[in-house]
Scaffold this active site. Sequence first.
Site, PDB file in Angstrom:
ATOM      1  N   ILE A 145      40.825  43.830  43.464  1.00  0.00           N
ATOM      2  CA  ILE A 145      41.791  44.274  42.458  1.00  0.00           C
ATOM      3  C   ILE A 145      41.863  45.794  42.426  1.00  0.00           C
ATOM      4  O   ILE A 145      42.766  46.370  41.842  1.00  0.00           O
ATOM      5  CB  ILE A 145      41.464  43.713  41.059  1.00  0.00           C
ATOM      6  CG1 ILE A 145      40.108  44.189  40.567  1.00  0.00           C
ATOM      7  CG2 ILE A 145      41.548  42.195  41.070  1.00  0.00           C
ATOM      8  CD1 ILE A 145      39.814  43.842  39.122  1.00  0.00           C
ATOM      9  N   ASP A 146      40.921  46.454  43.093  1.00  0.00           N
ATOM     10  CA  ASP A 146      40.871  47.916  43.103  1.00  0.00           C
ATOM     11  C   ASP A 146      41.788  48.539  44.152  1.00  0.00           C
ATOM     12  O   ASP A 146      42.067  49.725  44.108  1.00  0.00           O
ATOM     13  CB  ASP A 146      39.440  48.396  43.376  1.00  0.00           C
ATOM     14  CG  ASP A 146      38.457  47.867  42.365  1.00  0.00           C
ATOM     15  OD1 ASP A 146      38.836  47.729  41.186  1.00  0.00           O
ATOM     16  OD2 ASP A 146      37.319  47.573  42.750  1.00  0.00           O
TER      17      ASP A 146
END
Length: 172
Positions: A145-146
């Site tokens: 998700i980064d």
Amino acid sequence: MDITTTQKFIERGSHRGKGLAVFTSGGDSQGMNAAVRSVVRMGIYLGCKVYFIREGYQGMVDGGDNIEEANWSSVSSIIHKGGTIIGSARCMDFMKREGRLKAASNWLLEEWSSLLDELLENNRITKDQREKYKHLHIAGMVGSIDNDFCGTDMTIGTDSALHRSLKLLMLL
């Protein structure tokens, strides 16, 4: 004016006899199961033998039951599930050369080479085919998700995380 169009597509079974392994790396994120499903089903459509490597790089290092053949039903009814059905694990062993050697031994020597050797022994492939298919290509899917994986525009899960964050901000 005569316009001739050329349709380019990959024919069903055009990669028969080839192998494909899929594993997921990084943290679990939305979209990983959909990606796994599409790789498995496209591989089967093309005629490949498709394998799961469970638990990411750790599964590659550990070998054994972490490497299994996938089929059409292995990926049925998984799109709506979060994370990844084949697991994802970080692996400190893989950071060192010795760990990567162990992974290569588990996958390439123990499984793939022995399958080719058995086919050759049973006269199901020729020596030329044994040489031609000695390499097995592995597709890794990065879930984060980064969006912090070098060489990618966007990792699996980033879009979902950004949209969720924006919705939360709009509620504030």
